[in-house]
Design an enzyme around this catalytic site. Structure first.
Site, short mmCIF file in Angstrom:
data_model
loop_
_atom_site.label_atom_id
_atom_site.label_comp_id
_atom_site.label_asym_id
_atom_site.label_seq_id
_atom_site.Cartn_x
_atom_site.Cartn_y
_atom_site.Cartn_z
N GLU A 115 0.82 -1.21 0.00
CA GLU A 115 0.00 0.00 0.00
C GLU A 115 0.85 1.26 0.00
O GLU A 115 0.47 2.28 -0.59
CB GLU A 115 -0.96 -0.03 1.18
CG GLU A 115 -2.08 -1.05 0.97
CD GLU A 115 -2.92 -1.30 2.20
OE1 GLU A 115 -4.14 -1.06 2.14
OE2 GLU A 115 -2.36 -1.75 3.22
N GLU A 135 -4.14 -9.47 3.19
CA GLU A 135 -5.05 -9.14 4.29
C GLU A 135 -6.24 -10.09 4.37
O GLU A 135 -6.74 -10.39 5.46
CB GLU A 135 -5.56 -7.69 4.13
CG GLU A 135 -4.50 -6.62 4.31
CD GLU A 135 -3.81 -6.24 3.01
OE1 GLU A 135 -3.11 -5.23 3.00
OE2 GLU A 135 -3.98 -6.98 2.00
#
Length: 259
Positions: A115, A135
């Site tokens: 990210e 995730e």
């Protein structure tokens, strides 16, 4: 100290320094990254940032799992404040930073590490680097902005394949998708990042900031709104020394082209 900063000419090199933890982003590290970015923004002698990780194994393995687990155990409000709040603050800061941020991916970039790469305007990866959105294996979607930035960068279907499977991809695939600009041998990574930084900072800082702002603010807007942002950013440069110097240099060359 979990974040180191060094000055290399006009470039700040910020290093996430938790090598034994694969440079995972615990809360003190996130706060330290934000602090170092504040220092760079306030220092006019620094024109660009290279963000990398310590060692050769990892740029960043993402969120520090023990910290994340403790936040989630504290309930939804605490998890939103400590995980999502901090993650969004950091990635927004990188995305909107007024000086170019170049991520030098020196190993795996998983979760939050991926990210950070998505948020940065530029990224170079070592050949052995890998990228993943794991995730989902922990039971939740990307919390540092990855569910929003990645589809905007590489397309919805490609992004969802990464987000929904959690499978890693090599650097060669990352460059094909547009997640990074280029891939280089590991021993050339920092030199390549410095070269890119210096090819940018030779230009007027007001122009660099205006270009970053125009693209970042306008990329997801309808074209008419984006063109308004472009006009606004152009207007901020009209009276600057950068424009006066650039035009004078061009006109004294005795040519009407950029050749």
């Amino acid at each position: 100290m979990t974040v180191r900063i060094e000055q290399d000419d006009q470039v700040a090199v910020i290093t996430i320094d938790r090598e034994r933890k694969l440079n995972a982003l615990d809360y003190p590290t996130i706060d330290a990254l934000l602090d170092r970015l504040d220092l760079v923004e306030s220092d006019d002698s620094l024109r660009a940032v290279i963000l990398t990780g310590a060692g050769q194994r990892a740029f960043s393995a993402g969120a520090d799992i023990p910290s994340l687990e403790a936040s989630i155990a504290g309930g939804t409000e605490r998890a939103l404040r400590e995980v999502v709040g901090r993650g969004h603050t950091l990635t927004r800061r990188i995305e909107n930073f007024p000086k170019p941020v170049i991520v030098a991916v020196n190993g795996l970039a998983y979760g939050g590490g991926c990210e950070l790469t998505e948020a940065a305007p530029l990224a170079i990866a070592a050949e052995h680097a890998t990228f993943a959105k794991p995730e989902i294996t922990l039971g939740f979607p990307p919390p540092f902005g990855g569910s929003q930035r990645l589809p905007r960068h590489i397309g919805r279907k490609r992004a969802l394949e990464l987000i929904l499977t959690g499978d890693p991809i090599p650097a060669t695939r990352a460059v094909e998708l547009g997640l990074v600009n280029t891939v280089v041998p590991a021993d050339e990574l920092m030199d390549a990042a410095r070269d890119l930084a210096h090819r940018i900072v030779r230009h007027a800082p007001t122009a660099v900031t205006a270009c970053l702002r125009a693209v970042t603010r306008g990329i997801d807007l309808p074209i008419d709104e984006g063109l308004a942002i472009e006009a606004e950013c152009f207007a901020t440069t009209v009276t600057t020394d950068g424009v006066r110097t650039g035009l004078r240099r061009f006109l004294t060359r005795g040519t009407d082209t950029f050749d």
